[in-house]
Design a protein around this motif. Structure first.
Motif: not given
Length: 124
Positions: A77-82
């Motif tokens: 949701g924060d735009g970070q790729p996991w």
């Protein structure tokens, strides 16, 4: 990390196409692993989204240190790729971390159960 092999994207991202293959191909042992894997691509995708909420961006299959595995990329949701690694036979998530953290640690040759900088366990 599973950088080569087949990259599979959710149909929602590709319209009518169920998946797309990267320019690199699987060798025979990886192909055999893929054919004998118990987990479907959809089940691996579901496991990745259960491990980390967000939008599924990609799923790849390959050999992770002798283990048949799916590597999923989930955009949080924060735009970070996991990056989430899922055992292709059991469905167990054996690593989940920010993609940048996992990439950094792979270069350093982490062993089992090492913690990434974000404190998440990477036992792959």
């Amino acid at each position: 990390m599973l950088r080569k092999t087949m990259i599979l994207l959710p149909a929602a991202l590709l319209g009518a196409l169920p998946f797309a293959a990267s320019a690199e191909t699987m060798d025979q042992s990886e192909l055999d692993m893929f054919r004998s894997a118990s987990l479907t691509i959809q089940q691996a995708s579901d496991a990745a989204l259960q491990a980390h909420a967000g939008t599924l961006a990609a799923v790849a299959f390959g050999d992770e240190n002798g283990r048949a595995a799916y590597e999923a990329v989930v955009i949080g949701g924060d735009g970070q790729p996991w990056t989430v690694l899922i055992d292709a036979n059991t469905g167990n998530v054996f690593a989940s971390a920010l993609s940048s953290s996992m990439d950094d640690h792979d270069d350093e040759g982490d062993g089992p159960d090492d913690e990434d900088q974000d404190g998440e366990t990477n036992d792959g």
